[in-house]
Design an enzyme around this catalytic site. Sequence first.
Site, short mmCIF file in Angstrom:
data_model
loop_
_atom_site.label_atom_id
_atom_site.label_comp_id
_atom_site.label_asym_id
_atom_site.label_seq_id
_atom_site.Cartn_x
_atom_site.Cartn_y
_atom_site.Cartn_z
CD GLU A 1 -9.85 0.53 0.22
OE1 GLU A 1 -8.69 0.39 -0.22
OE2 GLU A 1 -10.57 -0.42 0.56
CD GLN B 1 -3.32 10.61 18.77
OE1 GLN B 1 -2.73 9.62 19.18
NE2 GLN B 1 -3.48 10.84 17.47
CG MET C 1 -6.29 7.17 16.69
SD MET C 1 -6.46 8.74 17.53
CE MET C 1 -7.03 9.80 16.21
N GLY C 2 -9.01 3.66 14.57
CA GLY C 2 -10.28 3.09 14.14
C GLY C 2 -11.01 3.96 13.14
CG LEU D 1 -9.52 7.95 1.33
CD1 LEU D 1 -9.68 6.44 1.29
CD2 LEU D 1 -10.81 8.63 0.89
CD GLU E 1 5.01 8.66 2.01
OE1 GLU E 1 4.40 9.11 1.01
OE2 GLU E 1 6.16 8.19 1.95
CG HIS F 1 -7.24 3.47 8.70
ND1 HIS F 1 -8.45 4.10 8.62
CD2 HIS F 1 -6.49 4.23 9.55
CE1 HIS F 1 -8.45 5.17 9.39
NE2 HIS F 1 -7.27 5.28 9.97
P1 AMP Z 1 -5.51 7.43 12.33
O1 AMP Z 1 -6.52 6.35 12.57
O2 AMP Z 1 -6.08 8.64 11.67
O3 AMP Z 1 -4.67 7.74 13.55
O4 AMP Z 1 -4.50 6.85 11.26
C1 AMP Z 1 -3.85 5.62 11.47
C2 AMP Z 1 -2.79 5.45 10.41
O5 AMP Z 1 -3.41 5.46 9.12
C3 AMP Z 1 -1.76 6.58 10.41
O6 AMP Z 1 -0.48 6.03 10.17
C4 AMP Z 1 -2.21 7.44 9.27
O7 AMP Z 1 -1.18 8.19 8.68
C5 AMP Z 1 -2.74 6.40 8.31
N1 AMP Z 1 -3.66 7.01 7.34
C6 AMP Z 1 -4.76 7.74 7.62
N2 AMP Z 1 -5.34 8.18 6.48
C7 AMP Z 1 -4.56 7.74 5.46
C8 AMP Z 1 -4.60 7.88 4.04
N3 AMP Z 1 -5.56 8.58 3.42
N4 AMP Z 1 -3.64 7.29 3.31
C9 AMP Z 1 -2.64 6.60 3.92
N5 AMP Z 1 -2.55 6.43 5.25
C10 AMP Z 1 -3.49 6.99 6.01
#
Ligand code: AMP
Length: 286
Positions: free
Chosen positions: A41, A67, A36-37, A190, A154, A43
């Site tokens: 680190e 969502q 989602m941008g 993060l 994860e 991502h």
């Molecule tokens: P989001 O942008 O929050 O929807 O996250 C996009 C992807 O990045 C998802 O698969 C998250 O689980 C992953 N992600 C977000 N934060 C972390 C993190 N601290 N460590 C590992 N993966 C992450």
Amino acid sequence: MTETPNLPIVRTVAALRAHTRLWRERGETIALVPTMGALHEGHLSLVRMARVQADRVVASIFVNPKQFGPKEDFAAYPRDERTDADLLAGERCDLMYAPDPAEIYPPGFSTTVSIGALAQVMDGAARPGHFDGVATVVTKLLTQCAPNVAIFGEKDYQQLLVIRRLIKDLDLQIEALGAPIVRAPDGLALSSRNAYLSPAERQIAATLPMVLNEAARSLTGGRTVAETESLARAALSASGFQKVDYVEVRGADDLSRLGPGPLTGPGRLFAAAWLGKTRLIDNLAV
Ligand code: AMP
């Protein structure tokens, strides 16, 4: 916006498919990293894993309205496409897919991908409709891009299992890989939402992984699941979390409830708690 050198940005399914078709014709494999941008680190670690897993890496950026609950932070969610594009270019990402909302939800769109039991507990119970929104958008992104592998963090462990379930149930020929949680030096996972935290809240936030680590140690030491969960809840409240949505030990593959007695095999410890208007989640293997 103007394009970052070496990182094409596409906004339509047709343009995305023009790239992926060419790659597939050349026999190249494709990895997709849905986000989602507001990239950090965590991502970027997924993009690096994708680089190793496939010849071509596509990162998608789409803040998915479906969502977010009606009282959640969709409007306030951080957006910074320019910085995201620079970060992805720095990781040698091949393509950024930032779809126009109408490419994902065109007028008349009325299909929902709904997962069963896996999506009813924890975040599914605390955020009604959340996993329907996640499953629907991820199904669209997977079918639009048709990657060989897709990488998920994860950090959102329940989401990873929900996506594996839908891939299996819908016969998608895609492997969903999980990447380890990337943490700040003080242990906080993060998250784009950490930007909401005040300096005082940011300090309290670091107690979440500490409490989980301590709970994991006591589970290994033989304390019961029920007692560990309730002590961890109390510790989070005492640290300054105003509301604890859950602290639960569950099976790592099916999220079945473990306990109430001592742990007899491997599981996963999950927590979600609120600091002001920010909801934090974390988990670890036990
Ligand atoms: P989001 O942008 O929050 O929807 O996250 C996009 C992807 O990045 C998802 O698969 C998250 O689980 C992953 N992600 C977000 N934060 C972390 C993190 N601290 N460590 C590992 N993966 C992450």
